[in-house]
Design an enzyme around this catalytic site. Structure first.
Site, PDB file in Angstrom:
ATOM      1  N   HIS A  32      -5.748   4.173-124.391  1.00 22.45           N
ATOM      2  CA  HIS A  32      -5.021   5.453-124.176  1.00 22.45           C
ATOM      3  C   HIS A  32      -4.579   5.917-125.538  1.00 22.45           C
ATOM      4  O   HIS A  32      -4.312   5.109-126.509  1.00 22.45           O
ATOM      5  CB  HIS A  32      -3.653   5.011-123.622  1.00 22.45           C
ATOM      6  CG  HIS A  32      -3.105   6.349-123.036  1.00 22.45           C
ATOM      7  ND1 HIS A  32      -2.399   7.329-123.937  1.00 22.45           N
ATOM      8  CD2 HIS A  32      -2.890   6.891-121.888  1.00 22.45           C
ATOM      9  CE1 HIS A  32      -1.875   8.329-123.072  1.00 22.45           C
ATOM     10  NE2 HIS A  32      -2.100   8.275-121.827  1.00 22.45           N
ATOM     11  N   ARG A  58       0.537  15.902-124.126  1.00 19.17           N
ATOM     12  CA  ARG A  58      -0.524  16.815-124.714  1.00 19.17           C
ATOM     13  C   ARG A  58      -0.755  17.845-123.659  1.00 19.17           C
ATOM     14  O   ARG A  58      -1.088  18.822-124.320  1.00 19.17           O
ATOM     15  CB  ARG A  58      -1.621  15.916-125.042  1.00 19.17           C
ATOM     16  CG  ARG A  58      -1.414  15.064-126.361  1.00 19.17           C
ATOM     17  CD  ARG A  58      -2.679  14.086-126.660  1.00 19.17           C
ATOM     18  NE  ARG A  58      -2.645  13.097-125.460  1.00 19.17           N
ATOM     19  CZ  ARG A  58      -3.780  12.403-124.949  1.00 19.17           C
ATOM     20  NH1 ARG A  58      -4.765  13.055-124.957  1.00 19.17           N
ATOM     21  NH2 ARG A  58      -3.451  11.466-124.015  1.00 19.17           N
TER      22      ARG A  58
END
Ligand code: FAD
Length: 593
Positions: free
Chosen positions: A237, A257
């Site tokens: 990740h 994000r």
């Protein structure tokens, strides 16, 4: 001390794991009339990674979106080697499974017009992620848990560590485990076992995968003779907390994000412009992780060896409402994410490969099923964010239904007593000695080498070192020792059993990584830094044959999108200039599939 004549419990279906996949499988099997035992290492409802999933469930459709686009995104994101039959099933059924969950009481965020709020996630070409604030997984688990409790055919066996499968003539006969609250060894006689044990995150020292996830189910499947697929691919990740020490390793949801979080190097340059000007921070996870890695490796990292993640341009109200869990972790770190950027670095997150299944969630061993993170093939070389929650509901249900049907019709075989005795001996053998090797020492040895050699960057030299150290651990394991004779909440014993799985699964993953001599999706080999479509548009299969680990390749299962036509992104290679490549999208015509 318990003897070998331990009571044998009868059931139709044993589900190993009580995360989302396990609970959904148990509900489906019970609804078909099967008696189900659902066993989990930890507490029911607080078990596995599903309750900690934050970012969203992928599969609802906004205007202009449909299952085919979801299919394309998933296959492209997976490096083109996904089993397309499985992807199609997931993309078609994900929406229905979510709406069903709402009927069972889960609440998902709404837009002002009452429709389900949708968010865009990395690698998805349309917004299709539904959320329940940033506690989506917890909301799902509560609804599933209530549904399980409401069904009298489901027996919950939490804090039960399943340690071995029992197989007769290629057919499941049951499983053995330990009830950790009582210390008793338990055997289940049943024609069906559904592996829903999640992935193997705890092979690495820095991960947010929950404690018990060390690949037990992968070892069990392998030892039972099942095939494993794509084991060289695990997801790193992009955004794990790198600083401050209080929060190192906690994962930051991609939702941060998706809501506008920006990645900056030490020069405050938004570097994703260089690598993927179209998708920026929402490129696929494997890609973003490698971009971060390249920035740090080339000297543009922050003081603590990461890059910056900033959401300071978002309104404080938005952060407080939509990104509350992220903000709370910031408070633990002593940082206010509304006002300051934080340091992040990629960390281990997800098992992309796993036990090979078909579209009925059947493995290559009769009566053995797998669903959720334990299963391989859906996500190919890299899973897109939000696809796990969709995958686990879809294949959880399928595995439960098919398993119940199989249990009804199959001629049942008895457990072979010798097999049971062997496992009871294996469970008890480390107990009551204090002169051998500590399980914690072996655990650390495996952690260290996995972090050093089996992480973002791999190479033949490093992988061979990993195999050497794993072989040492296998040897030392024979002399493992745990003071005391009780299995009651014995953490040292649990650690020993987890090392038993980790050393086998670690070897499988390392050998598969050595075998694939290219870089693709979540696998980056510094000695083979480029994708090799000609040689490697294939799946790597690992299985146990005549006591040996056998590795071979099989062609990718293609239903719609011929592998050679799938456009894959060019990865950034440290030390090489990066030219952002144009992306070609697959076009599936109506009626073509
Ligand atoms: C912090 C975090 C955030 C995430 N966010 C998202 C997201 O927003 N969207 C998304 O799609 N994915 C997300 N993921 C990934 C996703 O949560 C997992 O992949 C998914 O929940 C796995 O579900 P599962 O049911 O397969 O396994 P899990 O939910 O992990 O459950 C595994 C179960 O197996 C049991 N078990 C393991 N070994 C044994 C054994 N030997 N005996 C008995 N029981 C055993 C465990 O106790 C547990 O009950 C996230 C993951 C993490 C860590």
């Amino acid at each position: 001390m318990q003897d070998f004549n331990l009571p044998i419990k009868q059931t139709d279906v044993l589900v190993m794991g009580a995360g989302g996949a396990g609970m959904r499988a148990a509900i489906a099997a019970a609804e078909k009339g099967a008696r189900v035992v659902i066993a989990a290492k930890d507490l029911f409802g607080h078990s596995g990674c599903t309750p900690v999933a934050k970012g969203g469930y992928g599969g609802m459709r906004g205007p202009g979106d449909d299952w085919k686009l979801h299919f394309e995104d998933t296959v492209r994101g997976g490096g083109g080697i996904n089993n397309q039959k499985l992807v199609e099933v997931m993309a078609k059924q994900a929406r229905e499974r979510l709406l069903e969950l709402e009927e069972w009481g889960a609440a998902f965020d709404r837009d002002k017009d009452g429709s389900i709020y949708l968010r865009k996630f990395g690698g998805h070409s349309a917004p299709r992620s539904c959320i329940s604030g940033d506690v989506t997984g917890r909301e799902m688990i509560w609804a599933l848990k209530r549904k399980c409790w409401g069904n009298k055919l489901i027996e919950v066996a939490d804090e039960t560590y399943i340690s071995q499968l029992l197989v007769n003539d290629g057919k499941i006969t049951g499983a053995v485990g330990v009830q950790l609250q009582t210390g008793e060894i338990v055997a289940y006689e049943c024609p069906v076992v559904i592996l829903a044990n999640g992935g193997s995150g705890r092979l690495w020292p820095i991960t947010f995968a929950t404690k018990g996830k060390c690949g037990d189910g992968l070892r069990l499947a392998y030892e039972a003779g099942a095939e494993l697929v794509d084991m060289e691919f695990f997801q790193i990740h992009p955004t794990g907390w790198k600083w401050t020490p209080a929060v190192i390793g906690r994962v930051i949801s991609e939702g941060v994000r998706a809501d506008g979080g920006q990645l900056l190097n030490k020069n405050m340059e938004r570097f994703m412009w260089k690598y993927d000007p179209d998708r920026l921070e929402l490129a696929c996870r494997d890609y973003v992780s490698r971009c971060i890695y390249k920035e740090v490796k080339e000297g543009r990292g922050t003081e603590h060896g990461g890059v910056w993640l900033s959401i300071t341009h978002l309104s404080p109200e938005h952060i407080e409402r939509k990104l509350a869990a992220f903000m709370a972790t910031g408070m633990v770190a002593g940082l206010d994410v509304r006002k300051q950027a934080i340091e992040i670095f990629p960390e281990h997150h997800y098992q992309n490969g796993g036990v090979k299944i078909d579209e009925y969630a059947r493995t290559t061993v009769r009566g053995l099923y797998a669903a959720g993170e334990a299963a391989g093939g859906v996500h190919g070389g890299n899973r897109l964010g939000t696809n796990s929650l969709a995958d686990l509901l879809v294949f959880g249900k399928i595995s439960g239904e098919d398993g119940a049907e199989y249990a009804k019709n199959v001629e049942r075989s008895k457990i072979i007593k010798d097999q049971l005795e062997d496992e009871v001996k294996a469970i008890r053998s480390p107990l009551g000695t204090d002169s051998g090797v500590s399980p914690y020492a072996l655990s650390k040895k495996l952690h260290d080498v996995m972090w050093e050699e089996m992480h973002i960057e791999r190479s033949e030299k490093g992988l061979n070192r990993c195999l050497e150290i794993t072989a040492e651990v296998v040897e030392q394991f024979k002399n493992i020792s745990i003071p005391g004779t009780s299995l009651y909440l014995n953490d040292a014993w649990t650690t020993a059993m987890e090392v038993r799985s980790r050393m086998i699964v670690g070897e499988i993953m390392t050998r598969a990584s050595l075998y694939r001599t290219e870089s693709r999706a979540a696998l980056f080999r510094s000695d083979y830094p480029h994708v090799n479509r000609k040689e490697w548009d294939k799946n790597v299969i690992v299985k146990k044959e005549n006591g040996q680990m056998k590795i071979e390749t099989t062609p990718v299962i293609v239903t719609i999108w011929p592998t050679e036509k799938i456009d894959l992104p060019k990865f950034p290679v440290p030390g090489e200039e990066h030219e952002p490549g144009a992306r070609v999208f697959c076009e599936i015509e109506e009626g073509e599939y």
